[in-house]
Design a protein around this motif. Sequence first.
Motif, PDB file in Angstrom:
ATOM      1  N   SER A  13      42.607  28.058   4.808  1.00 37.79           N
ATOM      2  CA  SER A  13      43.001  27.731   6.180  1.00 37.79           C
ATOM      3  C   SER A  13      42.579  28.792   7.189  1.00 37.79           C
ATOM      4  CB  SER A  13      44.491  27.398   6.272  1.00 37.79           C
ATOM      5  OG  SER A  13      45.240  28.364   5.610  1.00 37.79           O
ATOM      6  N   ASN A  14      42.573  30.063   6.779  1.00 32.72           N
ATOM      7  CA  ASN A  14      42.235  31.092   7.778  1.00 32.72           C
ATOM      8  C   ASN A  14      40.733  31.340   7.906  1.00 32.72           C
ATOM      9  OD1 ASN A  14      44.947  31.281   7.826  1.00 32.72           O
ATOM     10  ND2 ASN A  14      45.082  33.433   7.300  1.00 32.72           N
ATOM     11  N   ASN A  47      44.574  35.364  13.342  1.00 35.61           N
ATOM     12  CA  ASN A  47      45.046  35.266  11.962  1.00 35.61           C
ATOM     13  C   ASN A  47      44.822  36.551  11.177  1.00 35.61           C
ATOM     14  OD1 ASN A  47      46.341  32.891  11.243  1.00 35.61           O
ATOM     15  ND2 ASN A  47      44.449  31.737  11.493  1.00 35.61           N
ATOM     16  N   GLY A  90      47.189  26.654  14.290  1.00 30.35           N
ATOM     17  CA  GLY A  90      46.821  26.648  12.868  1.00 30.35           C
ATOM     18  C   GLY A  90      47.394  25.425  12.181  1.00 30.35           C
TER      19      GLY A  90
END
Length: 453
Positions: A388-389, A451, A226
Amino acid sequence: MAKENHLKERDNFGSSFGVLVALAGSAVGLGNIWRFPYLVGQDGGAAFIILYLLFVAVVCLPIMCSEFIIGRRSQANTVTAFKKLAPGTKWYLVGLLCVVSPFIILSFYSVVGGWSIQYLVKAFSFQFTAAADTDFAALFTDFTTNTWQPVFYLFIFLLLTAAIVILGVNKGIEKFSKVMMPVLFVLMIIIAVRAITMPGAGEGLRYLFKPDFSKINSRVALDALGQAFFSLSLGMGAVITYGSYSSKKENILGISSLTAISDTVFALIAGCAIMPAVFAFGMNPSQGPGLVFVVLPQIFANMPLGGIIAIIFFISLLLAALSSSISLLEVVTAFMVEEWKIKRKAAVLIAFVVFFLLGIACSLSIGPWAEFKVFGLNIFDLFDKVSSNICMMLGALFIVLFVGWKLDKAAVKDELTNQGSLKLPRPLMNFILFIIKYVAPLVILVIAVGNFL
Ligand code: PHE
């Protein structure tokens, strides 16, 4: 003056170095300075670094090349790029996702950019060294929960971002990056040297670099992936857009590799600048953003030459944030100029207003609007997580699927070898194609699902 026949003649980067520093500028950002060092420390030191390097080289580099290929081949913004390369299909929706993501990222990113300006102002007035016993945690909370002060600095940060982008790719982004990226590296090295030469610094270096393979588990692997993703600005069109301004002579694999190397080296230097000092003063190393805005000011207040180092540090933080934010704004600007056929100035202005409004919401969500929660998160954290996820993962997934499965294999080879004029060993070429086609999509799915667990 910039030419206004913007639709006929596309602005371009003037040199390979220009492309490299712009891409490295997008990659090097807040993520390198506060997130990388504490992840390394927390997740097994050198063991984490080895894992991170592996992911960058084997997974992220081919993803970056894929984005570069889409941009360079189409010479267009993210939406037009997919329309050109896959006419009459729905693939342009991936390009649209790439235009939406910067809105979500930049609105919280620029709030932190604003904080760094505020801290720079404090550093210039030597506020950190004036009173060594200041409660910096309280100061940080007071400032960030205040209604108008952070909004004012957010405005300034966006204004600086817009001022660079409005000047264009060559005269704005490239010029800024060419001067500021080397300056940023030098400044960070100065702080690292200061930190490493402090008594007691050894423990911080050990914390960073001592390999502890027992810490490696699936969560740590997800952290590493990530972070590599976010740090290299993948999956949201920055590389497509910058790639589209690159000449047909550029070596895509070469520039992408150098970008990944610069980003990683910078993150390591930032680690050396921060962790030894944190340990020398017996502070808590795993603090997230607090590390930069609470722990470091406390250290500056107590270290010899701390006042100067504070100024250098917050200039670096601001430059790193700015060189990333301009890439986010450029993705949106290129889209508006080319798809809506409006002038660059108008596009930047529209984007600025929307970014500012979203940024205000993020900023207020830390203070007066803290009670307002979606899925248990305030707006700031929600945007952080969603970008971001979800957005970057989805963007990257579809980008590699597009290059691996939809785009002609010959076209991909053409782009990687510049029509056969660059010699790429056949096994290397096959390896890259294999990663793009099978490994990268699988890995992204694993991170994305991980995630959510
Ligand atoms: N790479 C930047 C950082 O490390 C963040 C970023 C993500 C910038 C996506 C642009 C696009 O801080």
